[in-house]
Design an enzyme around this catalytic site. Structure first.
Site, mmCIF file in Angstrom:
data_model
loop_
_atom_site.group_PDB
_atom_site.id
_atom_site.type_symbol
_atom_site.label_atom_id
_atom_site.label_comp_id
_atom_site.label_asym_id
_atom_site.label_seq_id
_atom_site.Cartn_x
_atom_site.Cartn_y
_atom_site.Cartn_z
ATOM 1 N N LYS A 181 0.866 -1.190 0.000
ATOM 2 C CA LYS A 181 0.000 0.000 0.000
ATOM 3 C C LYS A 181 0.893 1.226 0.000
ATOM 4 O O LYS A 181 1.448 1.620 1.021
ATOM 5 C CB LYS A 181 -0.917 0.008 1.232
ATOM 6 C CG LYS A 181 -2.229 0.628 0.973
ATOM 7 C CD LYS A 181 -2.558 2.030 1.396
ATOM 8 C CE LYS A 181 -1.914 2.951 2.262
ATOM 9 N NZ LYS A 181 -1.767 4.304 1.624
ATOM 10 N N GLY A 234 6.658 4.862 8.411
ATOM 11 C CA GLY A 234 5.805 6.045 8.492
ATOM 12 C C GLY A 234 5.887 6.665 9.876
ATOM 13 O O GLY A 234 6.913 6.562 10.553
ATOM 14 N N SER A 235 4.793 7.295 10.271
ATOM 15 C CA SER A 235 4.817 8.101 11.497
ATOM 16 C C SER A 235 4.469 7.269 12.737
ATOM 17 O O SER A 235 3.870 6.194 12.641
ATOM 18 C CB SER A 235 3.829 9.253 11.359
ATOM 19 O OG SER A 235 2.523 8.727 11.273
ATOM 20 N N THR A 238 0.573 6.529 13.350
ATOM 21 C CA THR A 238 0.058 5.457 12.476
ATOM 22 C C THR A 238 0.584 4.106 12.957
ATOM 23 O O THR A 238 -0.148 3.109 12.961
ATOM 24 C CB THR A 238 0.466 5.697 11.005
ATOM 25 O OG1 THR A 238 0.052 7.007 10.633
ATOM 26 C CG2 THR A 238 -0.175 4.691 10.078
ATOM 27 N N GLU A 256 9.363 1.083 11.021
ATOM 28 C CA GLU A 256 10.451 2.043 10.776
ATOM 29 C C GLU A 256 9.836 3.430 10.836
ATOM 30 O O GLU A 256 9.082 3.814 9.941
ATOM 31 C CB GLU A 256 11.079 1.770 9.408
ATOM 32 C CG GLU A 256 11.702 0.390 9.359
ATOM 33 C CD GLU A 256 12.330 0.052 8.011
ATOM 34 O OE1 GLU A 256 12.063 0.759 7.032
ATOM 35 O OE2 GLU A 256 13.069 -0.929 7.959
ATOM 36 N N CYS A 289 13.742 10.724 7.159
ATOM 37 C CA CYS A 289 13.587 10.236 8.535
ATOM 38 C C CYS A 289 14.902 10.286 9.304
ATOM 39 O O CYS A 289 14.933 10.537 10.494
ATOM 40 C CB CYS A 289 13.040 8.816 8.532
ATOM 41 S SG CYS A 289 14.108 7.664 7.639
ATOM 42 N N GLU A 384 9.546 15.708 15.700
ATOM 43 C CA GLU A 384 9.995 15.658 14.308
ATOM 44 C C GLU A 384 9.203 16.660 13.458
ATOM 45 O O GLU A 384 7.970 16.625 13.430
ATOM 46 C CB GLU A 384 9.755 14.244 13.764
ATOM 47 C CG GLU A 384 10.273 14.048 12.362
ATOM 48 C CD GLU A 384 9.930 12.662 11.813
ATOM 49 O OE1 GLU A 384 8.762 12.252 11.932
ATOM 50 O OE2 GLU A 384 10.827 12.007 11.257
#
Ligand code: NAD
Length: 487
Positions: A181, A234-235, A238, A256, A289, A384
């Site tokens: 996705k 991602g964050s 999430t 990650e 990141c 971040e």
């Protein structure tokens, strides 16, 4: 060309999902926009739970045959995918740049060759994946890496195809089937990957791609009982949501996530190198990141460092990412710009001073920004930003440098600039980070473990660690010939 095709600089991209070796359209669509000029690129099939179920069912159906395919044949097909990527580097590069705004020259010369390398590397690693048998009282222990099953891979927009294939390649090499996705802001190169994989002979259903908003399709994928692995980049929020969703089936996760990594500059460092490393953190408009967004400088050289930094940063060219002369392209989305500006405004209100930048530029560009006079516990130091915003703090001792470096909830990476190798070894040992770079930045080898500690992630991927994650490890113990257990 069909009504489901859009074109980017003459490159045709199918806007539908790729499920079971066929293009599948959804009734609903979402609009894909280029961050370069805000132009509409096209309408993309917008997946729901129904498409998620279809994709997982296709991955489940294709799994037994792919898992039973010999390692040599799987490797051969993955190399054929790499060949296909290499043939289409120009197409992939311009489509990715148009979709996410990162530099065309980086996509052409660095990122897309690396995408091909992802497939080659894990194909080759598969062929040498082995564990020496060992004995227990005459019995042989044999460890095997069994394919785990359908794997859901969810990826962000900041390096779409690079981060997707860094998961797709090892998952396929391991013998798993995949439902990918991609991020809704950058779905296009994943669709081209489907074409490339089909041409390379990857059997139908081994790679499936569903598009859509994470909030609409995510839960259906991550809570699915037939999914055996979830790898997410991602964050943090999430990741927390996915962890809850995966808990129902105890589906193993690799996460990650974000970072707030430090760059420690000691007085014994080559200051020009340190300045270069610091300015490099603006690459990809700060949407990296691993970026070392907290610059920690030894007090005695802070003034000189800041002067040279401002001088060097003033030469950064911000503009159209298709232009060879450009150093930094746009940020991905207006929402991201608002977020970045909000962080900076609140920091300035709290007493921070902008040495450079501190404001939006034209369009979707944010001026490269360096903030000083920031408190360690302030939002701008702890959270971040994911934009071209750095902070600068000073320290007087090595202990203080380490304490400041480790004092966030993240632990993704750290960079050191020092001329003293003993210091480098001492400091590295005390840092909480998945990757430490000494006098360098962003040198990444696929055989190294990659991941973060604390809120920067769970688990490691890369080399054997990827296979550990994507496989079910099995130990088979065989008795010696004629052996009987007499208790
Ligand atoms: P995000 O978490 O908003 O989205 C990432 C992906 O998750 C997207 O595909 C999105 O559609 C999907 N998603 C959203 N909600 C979901 C849900 N409920 N269930 C399942 N999937 C869902 O992150 P982003 O803004 O796209 O990416 C930026 C973040 O990614 C930053 O924090 C950055 O540091 C991090 N990142 C980490 C690494 C790493 O390797 N550690 C690399 C790149 C980016």
């Amino acid at each position: 060309m069909t009504e489901h095709t859009l074109t980017v600089a003459g490159v045709a991209v199918d806007t539908r999902h790729w499920i079971g070796g066929e293009r599948v359209a959804s009734a609903e669509t979402f609009t894909d926009v280029s961050p370069i000029d805000g132009s509409v690129l096209g309408e993309i099939s917008r997946g729901t739970a129904a498409e998620a179920d279809l994709a997982v069912a296709a991955a489940k159906a294709a799994f037994p045959a792919w898992a039973a395919t010999s390692r040599a044949e799987r490797a051969r097909i993955l190399h054929a995918v790499a060949d296909g990527v290499e043939k289409r580097i120009e197409d992939l590069a311009i489509v990715e740049t148009t979709d996410n705004g990162a530099l065309l020259r980086s996509h052409r010369r660095g990122v897309m060759p690396r995408v091909a390398h992802n497939f080659r590397f894990f194909a080759d690693w598969l062929l040498k994946l082995d564990h020496e048998d060992f004995e227990t009282r005459g019995h042989t222990n044999h460890v095997s890496w069994d394919p785990a099953g359908p794997s859901v891979l969810i990826t962000p927009w900041n390096a779409p195809l690079m981060l997707s294939t860094w998961k797709v390649a090892p998952a396929l090499a391991a013998g798993n089937t995949v439902v990918l996705k991609p991020a809704e802001w950058t779905p296009l190169t994943a669709s081209l990957l489907a074409d490339i994989a089909a041409e390379a002979g990857l059997p139908a259903g081994v790679l499936n791609i569903v598009q859509g908003y994470g909030s609409e399709i995510g839960d259906a994928l991550t809570s699915h009982p037939d999914v055996r692995r979830i790898s997410f980049t991602g964050s943090v929020p999430t990741a927390q949501r996915i962890t809850q969703s995966a808990a129902a089936n105890l589906t193993p996760l690799s996460l990650e996530l974000g970072g707030k990594s430090p760059l420690l500059v000691f007085a014994d460092a080559d200051l020009d190198l340190a300045v270069d490393l610091a300015v490099e953190q603006y690459d990809n408009a700060g949407q990296v990141c691993l970026a070392a967004t907290r610059i920690l400088v030894e007090e005695t050289v802070a003034e000189e460092f800041t002067r040279r930094f401002a001088e060097k940063a003033a030469a950064i060219v911000q503009g159209d990412p298709r232009d060879e002369a450009t150093d930094i392209g746009p940020n991905i989305h207006e929402r991201q710009l608002e977020k970045i500006d909000g962080f900076v405004r609140r920091a300035v209100d709290a007493g921070a001073r902008a040495v450079i930048g501190g404001h939006c530029g034209e369009g979707r560009y944010y001026a490269p920004t360096l903030l000083t006079d920031v408190a360690q516990d302030s939002e701008i130091v702890q959270e971040e930003v994911f934009g071209p915003v750095l902070t600068l703090q000073t320290f007087t001792t090595e202990d203080e440098a380490v304490q400041l470096a480790n004092d966030t909830r993240f632990g993704l990476a750290a960079t050191l600039a020092t001329g003293d190798r003993d210091r480098a070894a001492r400091v590295t040992q005390r840092l909480v980070a998945g990757t430490v770079w000494v006098n360098c930045f962003f040198v990444r080898d696929l055989q190294a473990p990659f991941g973060g500690s604390r809120h920067s992630g769970v688990g490691r991927e890369g080399g054997t660690w990827s296979f550990d994650f994507y496989c079910d490890l099995k130990n088979t113990v065989t008795a010696p010939k004629g052996w009987k257990d007499h208790g």
